[in-house]
Scaffold this motif. Structure first.
Motif, PDB file in Angstrom:
ATOM      1  N   ILE A 125       0.867  -1.177   0.000  1.00 51.54           N
ATOM      2  CA  ILE A 125       0.000   0.000   0.000  1.00 51.54           C
ATOM      3  C   ILE A 125       0.902   1.225   0.000  1.00 51.54           C
ATOM      4  O   ILE A 125       1.953   1.237   0.651  1.00 51.54           O
ATOM      5  CB  ILE A 125      -0.926   0.008   1.234  1.00 51.54           C
ATOM      6  CG1 ILE A 125      -2.041  -1.040   1.086  1.00 51.54           C
ATOM      7  CG2 ILE A 125      -1.540   1.376   1.466  1.00 51.54           C
ATOM      8  CD1 ILE A 125      -2.939  -1.165   2.292  1.00 51.54           C
ATOM      9  N   LEU A 126       0.482   2.262  -0.719  1.00 56.93           N
ATOM     10  CA  LEU A 126       1.253   3.502  -0.760  1.00 56.93           C
ATOM     11  C   LEU A 126       0.801   4.425   0.358  1.00 56.93           C
ATOM     12  O   LEU A 126      -0.346   4.864   0.398  1.00 56.93           O
ATOM     13  CB  LEU A 126       1.069   4.189  -2.113  1.00 56.93           C
ATOM     14  CG  LEU A 126       1.738   5.564  -2.264  1.00 56.93           C
ATOM     15  CD1 LEU A 126       3.243   5.472  -2.045  1.00 56.93           C
ATOM     16  CD2 LEU A 126       1.423   6.163  -3.631  1.00 56.93           C
ATOM     17  N   ASP A 143      -7.743  -0.221  -7.406  1.00 57.11           N
ATOM     18  CA  ASP A 143      -8.154  -0.590  -8.757  1.00 57.11           C
ATOM     19  C   ASP A 143      -9.678  -0.601  -8.867  1.00 57.11           C
ATOM     20  O   ASP A 143     -10.394  -0.186  -7.942  1.00 57.11           O
ATOM     21  CB  ASP A 143      -7.563  -1.950  -9.152  1.00 57.11           C
ATOM     22  CG  ASP A 143      -8.028  -3.076  -8.219  1.00 57.11           C
ATOM     23  OD1 ASP A 143      -9.044  -2.915  -7.526  1.00 57.11           O
ATOM     24  OD2 ASP A 143      -7.357  -4.128  -8.200  1.00 57.11           O
ATOM     25  N   ALA A 144     -10.183  -1.078 -10.004  1.00 53.85           N
ATOM     26  CA  ALA A 144     -11.626  -1.067 -10.256  1.00 53.85           C
ATOM     27  C   ALA A 144     -12.397  -1.910  -9.245  1.00 53.85           C
ATOM     28  O   ALA A 144     -13.598  -1.693  -9.022  1.00 53.85           O
ATOM     29  CB  ALA A 144     -11.900  -1.570 -11.674  1.00 53.85           C
ATOM     30  N   GLU A 151       0.651  -4.172  -8.231  1.00 54.93           N
ATOM     31  CA  GLU A 151       1.997  -3.812  -8.661  1.00 54.93           C
ATOM     32  C   GLU A 151       2.713  -2.846  -7.715  1.00 54.93           C
ATOM     33  O   GLU A 151       3.891  -2.527  -7.910  1.00 54.93           O
ATOM     34  CB  GLU A 151       1.946  -3.179 -10.059  1.00 54.93           C
ATOM     35  CG  GLU A 151       1.490  -4.110 -11.163  1.00 54.93           C
ATOM     36  CD  GLU A 151      -0.010  -4.381 -11.125  1.00 54.93           C
ATOM     37  OE1 GLU A 151      -0.430  -5.456 -11.601  1.00 54.93           O
ATOM     38  OE2 GLU A 151      -0.749  -3.512 -10.615  1.00 54.93           O
ATOM     39  N   LEU A 152       2.019  -2.359  -6.688  1.00 49.89           N
ATOM     40  CA  LEU A 152       2.622  -1.370  -5.794  1.00 49.89           C
ATOM     41  C   LEU A 152       3.894  -1.885  -5.121  1.00 49.89           C
ATOM     42  O   LEU A 152       4.871  -1.144  -4.963  1.00 49.89           O
ATOM     43  CB  LEU A 152       1.611  -0.926  -4.737  1.00 49.89           C
ATOM     44  CG  LEU A 152       0.510   0.014  -5.237  1.00 49.89           C
ATOM     45  CD1 LEU A 152      -0.550   0.213  -4.157  1.00 49.89           C
ATOM     46  CD2 LEU A 152       1.102   1.358  -5.648  1.00 49.89           C
ATOM     47  N   ALA A 153       3.896  -3.145  -4.723  1.00 49.20           N
ATOM     48  CA  ALA A 153       5.080  -3.701  -4.057  1.00 49.20           C
ATOM     49  C   ALA A 153       6.284  -3.689  -4.998  1.00 49.20           C
ATOM     50  O   ALA A 153       7.401  -3.366  -4.585  1.00 49.20           O
ATOM     51  CB  ALA A 153       4.795  -5.122  -3.569  1.00 49.20           C
ATOM     52  N   LEU A 185      -1.616   1.985 -15.245  1.00 49.37           N
ATOM     53  CA  LEU A 185      -2.173   0.869 -14.478  1.00 49.37           C
ATOM     54  C   LEU A 185      -3.687   0.791 -14.661  1.00 49.37           C
ATOM     55  O   LEU A 185      -4.254  -0.300 -14.797  1.00 49.37           O
ATOM     56  CB  LEU A 185      -1.837   1.039 -12.990  1.00 49.37           C
ATOM     57  CG  LEU A 185      -0.352   0.908 -12.608  1.00 49.37           C
ATOM     58  CD1 LEU A 185      -0.177   1.127 -11.107  1.00 49.37           C
ATOM     59  CD2 LEU A 185       0.199  -0.452 -13.012  1.00 49.37           C
ATOM     60  N   GLU A 186      -4.352   1.944 -14.685  1.00 49.00           N
ATOM     61  CA  GLU A 186      -5.809   1.969 -14.859  1.00 49.00           C
ATOM     62  C   GLU A 186      -6.213   1.386 -16.203  1.00 49.00           C
ATOM     63  O   GLU A 186      -7.276   0.763 -16.325  1.00 49.00           O
ATOM     64  CB  GLU A 186      -6.315   3.411 -14.754  1.00 49.00           C
ATOM     65  CG  GLU A 186      -6.259   3.975 -13.342  1.00 49.00           C
ATOM     66  CD  GLU A 186      -6.643   5.444 -13.295  1.00 49.00           C
ATOM     67  OE1 GLU A 186      -6.893   5.954 -12.190  1.00 49.00           O
ATOM     68  OE2 GLU A 186      -6.686   6.097 -14.372  1.00 49.00           O
TER      69      GLU A 186
END
Length: 205
Positions: A125-126, A143-144, A151-153, A185-186
């Motif tokens: 988590i950011l 995300d949706a 992919e955050l990690a 990413l979206e």
């Protein structure tokens, strides 16, 4: 010849003592000086050996102490101003409507504050650190399906820290045809986004 030389040396303990003494002194001096040393043995026709004292070690030069240079007042002022601008900009970002507290973010995810902080520490988590506000979590990292981007990690690993990940996600990139990392990413351009992050991370190593 080797056998004859051995017999000549062993037949006179005095000769052996002279040679071994010179050799031992040389070893001791070499270890002390930290370099090679040498000695010379002169032998007369009667077999008398004279050991010339080994060379004196050259004293290592004193390390040169660089003169202290007084800091440039203009440079110091410019650095202080830059730090202050950075602090104000960070405060502005963290105070945005898209930034949630740990409790609010945990409620949105249907989990606990402890879990949020654990995932923040592992990069899943950011979370951005603000000295006065504590950690703030961008709501758009979901995300949706309402889950943090998987992919955050990897982004944390490749970019080196939360603020670097934040900048990557909000700034446009030529490698992504002008899209921000978040937009990539979206739109499902995960591979391209990770490759761009790898490129950005390499530039700052």
């Amino acid at each position: 010849m080797p056998n004859i030389a051995s017999k000549v040396l062993t037949s006179s303990p005095k000769r052996m003592k002279v040679l071994l003494q010179g050799y031992g002194d040389a070893i001791a001096k070499s270890r002390t000086a930290g370099r090679r040393v040498s000695f010379r043995v002169d032998v007369d026709p009667d077999g008398k050996a004279v050991v010339t004292p080994f060379e004196e070690a050259v004293a290592a030069p004193e390390p040169r102490v660089e003169e202290a240079v007084a800091p440039d007042p203009q440079l110091q002022a410019a650095l202080a101003a830059a730090r202050e601008r950075g602090r104000l900009r960070a405060a502005e970002i963290l105070g945005g409507d898209d930034m949630l507290s740990a409790d609010a973010f945990a409620n949105m995810l249907g989990t606990s504050r402890v879990t949020v902080n654990t995932k923040r520490q592992s990069g899943q988590i950011l979370g951005l650190d603000g000295a006065k506000r504590g950690f703030r979590f961008p709501v758009w990292q979901l995300d949706a399906e309402g889950k943090p981007y998987a992919e955050l990690a990897v982004l944390h690993e490749r970019l080196g820290g939360p603020w670097a990940v934040y900048r990557f996600l909000v700034q446009p990139h030529g490698e992504l045809d002008g899209l921000t990392g978040r937009e990539a990413l979206e739109r499902g351009k995960v591979k391209a986004a990770l490759e761009a992050a790898e490129s950005v991370g390499r530039d700052f190593r």
